[in-house]
Design a protein around this motif. Structure first.
Motif, PDB file in Angstrom:
ATOM      1  N   ASN A 189      45.793  40.607  40.389  1.00 17.52           N
ATOM      2  CA  ASN A 189      44.858  41.733  40.570  1.00 17.52           C
ATOM      3  C   ASN A 189      43.511  41.201  40.113  1.00 17.52           C
ATOM      4  O   ASN A 189      43.392  40.158  39.655  1.00 17.52           O
ATOM      5  N   ASP A 190      42.473  42.116  39.756  1.00 15.91           N
ATOM      6  CA  ASP A 190      41.349  41.854  39.237  1.00 15.91           C
ATOM      7  C   ASP A 190      40.729  42.892  38.319  1.00 15.91           C
ATOM      8  O   ASP A 190      41.015  44.167  38.446  1.00 15.91           O
ATOM      9  N   SER A 191      39.912  42.654  37.683  1.00 18.16           N
ATOM     10  CA  SER A 191      39.156  43.644  36.662  1.00 18.16           C
ATOM     11  C   SER A 191      38.003  43.135  36.108  1.00 18.16           C
ATOM     12  O   SER A 191      37.394  42.247  36.211  1.00 18.16           O
ATOM     13  N   LYS A 192      37.067  44.449  35.952  1.00 14.14           N
ATOM     14  CA  LYS A 192      35.629  43.894  35.097  1.00 14.14           C
ATOM     15  C   LYS A 192      35.733  44.151  33.781  1.00 14.14           C
ATOM     16  O   LYS A 192      35.060  43.885  33.208  1.00 14.14           O
ATOM     17  N   TYR A 193      36.452  45.146  33.325  1.00 17.82           N
ATOM     18  CA  TYR A 193      36.396  45.905  32.116  1.00 17.82           C
ATOM     19  C   TYR A 193      37.696  45.434  31.310  1.00 17.82           C
ATOM     20  O   TYR A 193      38.309  44.602  30.561  1.00 17.82           O
ATOM     21  N   GLY A 194      38.830  46.393  31.636  1.00 17.19           N
ATOM     22  CA  GLY A 194      40.333  46.508  31.136  1.00 17.19           C
ATOM     23  C   GLY A 194      41.182  45.962  32.076  1.00 17.19           C
ATOM     24  O   GLY A 194      41.093  45.202  32.905  1.00 17.19           O
ATOM     25  N   ASP A 195      42.533  46.652  31.773  1.00 18.76           N
ATOM     26  CA  ASP A 195      43.292  46.303  32.858  1.00 18.76           C
ATOM     27  C   ASP A 195      43.404  47.475  34.091  1.00 18.76           C
ATOM     28  O   ASP A 195      43.946  48.279  34.425  1.00 18.76           O
ATOM     29  N   ASP A 196      41.929  46.835  34.778  1.00 15.88           N
ATOM     30  CA  ASP A 196      41.635  48.006  35.777  1.00 15.88           C
ATOM     31  C   ASP A 196      42.656  47.783  37.181  1.00 15.88           C
ATOM     32  O   ASP A 196      42.487  48.838  38.135  1.00 15.88           O
ATOM     33  N   ASP A 197      43.217  46.972  37.412  1.00 14.54           N
ATOM     34  CA  ASP A 197      44.182  46.834  38.470  1.00 14.54           C
ATOM     35  C   ASP A 197      43.546  47.042  39.762  1.00 14.54           C
ATOM     36  O   ASP A 197      43.963  47.446  40.552  1.00 14.54           O
ATOM     37  N   LEU A 198      42.261  46.150  39.785  1.00 19.15           N
ATOM     38  CA  LEU A 198      41.756  46.190  41.150  1.00 19.15           C
ATOM     39  C   LEU A 198      42.187  45.358  42.080  1.00 19.15           C
ATOM     40  O   LEU A 198      43.021  44.402  41.778  1.00 19.15           O
ATOM     41  N   ASP A 199      41.822  45.103  43.487  1.00 18.40           N
ATOM     42  CA  ASP A 199      42.305  44.329  44.137  1.00 18.40           C
ATOM     43  C   ASP A 199      42.064  42.750  43.949  1.00 18.40           C
ATOM     44  O   ASP A 199      41.075  42.459  43.345  1.00 18.40           O
ATOM     45  N   SER A 200      43.117  42.211  44.077  1.00 19.28           N
ATOM     46  CA  SER A 200      42.814  40.531  43.960  1.00 19.28           C
ATOM     47  C   SER A 200      41.542  40.022  44.421  1.00 19.28           C
ATOM     48  O   SER A 200      41.178  40.257  45.567  1.00 19.28           O
ATOM     49  N   GLY A 201      40.872  39.399  43.657  1.00 21.46           N
ATOM     50  CA  GLY A 201      39.508  38.643  44.178  1.00 21.46           C
ATOM     51  C   GLY A 201      38.436  39.674  44.475  1.00 21.46           C
ATOM     52  O   GLY A 201      37.479  39.346  44.939  1.00 21.46           O
ATOM     53  N   ALA A 202      38.802  40.970  44.167  1.00 23.37           N
ATOM     54  CA  ALA A 202      37.664  41.832  44.460  1.00 23.37           C
ATOM     55  C   ALA A 202      36.385  41.866  43.421  1.00 23.37           C
ATOM     56  O   ALA A 202      35.228  42.321  44.051  1.00 23.37           O
ATOM     57  N   ILE A 203      36.674  41.378  42.300  1.00 23.75           N
ATOM     58  CA  ILE A 203      35.517  41.339  41.301  1.00 23.75           C
ATOM     59  C   ILE A 203      35.162  39.855  40.902  1.00 23.75           C
ATOM     60  O   ILE A 203      33.876  39.417  40.866  1.00 23.75           O
ATOM     61  N   ASP A 204      36.143  39.023  40.653  1.00 19.53           N
ATOM     62  CA  ASP A 204      35.833  37.758  40.446  1.00 19.53           C
ATOM     63  C   ASP A 204      36.710  36.590  41.021  1.00 19.53           C
ATOM     64  O   ASP A 204      37.611  36.289  40.624  1.00 19.53           O
ATOM     65  N   PRO A 205      36.468  36.455  42.335  1.00 24.04           N
ATOM     66  CA  PRO A 205      37.062  35.704  43.343  1.00 24.04           C
ATOM     67  C   PRO A 205      36.991  34.108  42.743  1.00 24.04           C
ATOM     68  O   PRO A 205      37.983  33.169  42.813  1.00 24.04           O
ATOM     69  N   PHE A 206      35.963  33.691  41.934  1.00 20.32           N
ATOM     70  CA  PHE A 206      35.900  32.383  41.320  1.00 20.32           C
ATOM     71  C   PHE A 206      36.868  32.212  40.441  1.00 20.32           C
ATOM     72  O   PHE A 206      37.439  31.228  40.163  1.00 20.32           O
ATOM     73  N   ARG A 207      37.152  33.321  39.616  1.00 24.07           N
ATOM     74  CA  ARG A 207      37.945  33.196  38.425  1.00 24.07           C
ATOM     75  C   ARG A 207      39.567  33.006  38.969  1.00 24.07           C
ATOM     76  O   ARG A 207      40.346  32.175  38.801  1.00 24.07           O
TER      77      ARG A 207
END
Ligand code: LRH
Ligand code: MN
Length: 463
Positions: free
Chosen positions: A283-301
């Motif tokens: 999944n992806d996150s910007k702050y905590g366990d945000d459970d956002l879509d995979s690759g949505a915030i930090d695809p490089f990570r």
């Protein structure tokens, strides 16, 4: 299946895109050829890529503040399986789904297993749940479960995990994922050593009941719902537990379960080297366990994580057999669209990592040519592999543009599912803290027990 997206619609939509796809794919092939990469070798691997869908992810998620269910919400595990099948029909990247108990409990597991087979979906790791109190449960997990101070509560949690294994066996699963919310909110609330000892004692009883060929995935998480200490808070603690248990135990990495800016790809490299990597909840996150879509915030990570995974598979790292699962939650998007996007973006990170020239990278690293090393690695990430992903789908008999086909299909409206309105949109109910429980409707039907129905009324829906 109440409604399956017709294959002719997929073919029709593909026809519109075929010429452009062929052009883009040929251009990518020529570009990769210049760097000595055979695109057909990449396609073969990309087409075989598979990531599991979480059954709990196909319904609309929510937060403690509110949940906004959409039209055609799954009413229970049978509906969820249909949605999982639809995600695989359009992406051909999600052949398995990971169930969660008791959320996916049913009366007849034979019927459920047959339904999954009929839909072409295979059950992956089963997830236990001792982070909420289920209807009819005797002892509460308010102060913990496998690490609870009271042996009776620990025994109840152990029994639940063993029941999950038994149900998983009926469904054909080969692993149990154990994430516990156990922890504390105040210094002094719990003894940081005793709770870990209690956990080890309990999980050892679960470990002892693992059938042959099964594994137990230990999932760590830094915080939430505990906000001062969490018993299994990081990869080090998870590794200590796996080592204490034995070779069937291993460490699952949920990308959202770390402090901001933690170098997750290095944790992955360490767990691979230690032969204790279980796999992932992507999944992806910007702050905590945000459970956002995979690759949505930090695809490089995400790419850097797959760089470690491809590196391990290229050098045939001993004991390397990771399980790939998605674990996002969807508050404002259609869960099916988002899960397709997460699966395809995870597949993208894998394809990009396949393009890295590993010999040249090793050479630059040995020569301490820092910029060259960085550029060789980054070259994989900046490559636009979209046409190779689409080509893999096309060759797998699915959609060049999965999300475009899905929106053209009117799937939600075609589903004869009345949103269980009476449970979710009763105004005052939204003010209550909500717990993640997608098939309260199912269970109520099964239980037909007025007391349980009453208890259920307080427990409505999803996080
Ligand atoms: C915990 C977690 C865990 C699941 C739950 C639904 O945050 O990632 O993997 O059991 O979400
Ligand atoms: Mn998870």
């Amino acid at each position: 299946m109440s409604h399956r997206i017709p294959d002719p619609l997929i073919a029709e939509e593909n026809t519109k895109l075929k010429a452009a796809q062929a052009e883009d794919y040929a251009a990518l092939g020529r570009r990769l050829e210049r760097t000595g990469v055979d695109i057909e070798a990449v396609i073969a691997k990309v087409a075989a890529f598979a990531v599991a869908v979480p059954t709990w992810g196909v319904g609309t998620g929510g937060t403690r503040f509110a949940r906004f269910p959409g039209v055609g919400e799954p009413r229970g595990i049978f509906d969820k399986l249909e949605d999982c099948a639809t995600i695989h029909q359009l992406t051909r990247a999600t052949p398995t789904c990971s169930p969660h108990l008791p959320w996916d409990k049913v009366g007849d597991y034979q019927e459920l297993a047959e339904r999954a087979t009929a839909l072409g979906v295979v059950f992956d790791a089963v997830n236990s749940n001792t982070f909420g109190d289920a209807a009819g449960q005797k002892l509460s997990y308010k102060f913990g479960s496998l690490a609870h101070g009271d042996k009776a509560v620990r025994d109840q949690a152990v029994a639940h995990n063993i029941e999950c294994i038994e149900i998983g066996e009926k469904l054909g699963s080969k692993a149990l994922t154990v994430w516990i919310a156990d922890g504390s909110n105040f210094p002094g609330q719990s003894n940081l050593n005793r709770v870990f000892d209690s956990y080890l004692e309990s999980i050892a009883e679960v470990y002892a009941r693992l059938p042959a060929g099964w594994r137990v995935f230990i999932e760590h998480k830094l915080y939430e719902p505990a906000f001062y200490s969490t018993v299994i808070s990081d990869w080090g603690t998870s590794l200590m537990a796996a080592e204490a248990l034995g070779p069937k135990a291993c460490c699952l990495v949920d990308l959202g379960h770390h402090a901001p800016n933690v170098n997750i790809e290095q944790i992955v490299a360490r767990l691979i080297r230690a032969r204790w990597l279980a796999g992932f909840h992507f999944n992806d996150s910007k702050y905590g366990d945000d459970d956002l879509d995979s690759g949505a915030i930090d695809p490089f990570r995400l790419f850097l994580v797959f760089n470690e995974l491809v590196d391990a598979s290229v050098r045939k790292a001993p004991g390397f057999d990771p399980a790939y699962m998605l674990d996002p939650s969807h508050n404002v998007t259609d869960p099916i669209e988002s899960l397709m996007a997460s699966a395809m973006e995870t597949q993208r990170a894998y394809a990009q990592a396949l393009l890295v020239d590993r010999d040249a990278l090793a050479g630059a690293q040995e020569a301490n040519d820092v910029m060259l090393g960085h550029r060789i690695l980054k070259a994989g990430f900046v490559a636009d592999v979209s046409s190779s992903l689409a080509e893999a789908r096309l060759r797998n008999g699915s959609a060049i543009d999965a999300i475009a086909v899905y929106s053209a299909s009117n799937y939600r409206k075609m589903k004869p599912r009345s949103a269980p309105r009476r449970w979710f949109v009763v105004g005052d109910r939204l003010r209550r803290p909500l717990a993640r429980d997608f098939n309260a409707v199912d269970r109520r039907r099964q239980q037909q027990d007025p007391a349980a129905r009453q208890a259920q009324r307080g427990f409505t829906g999803t996080h």
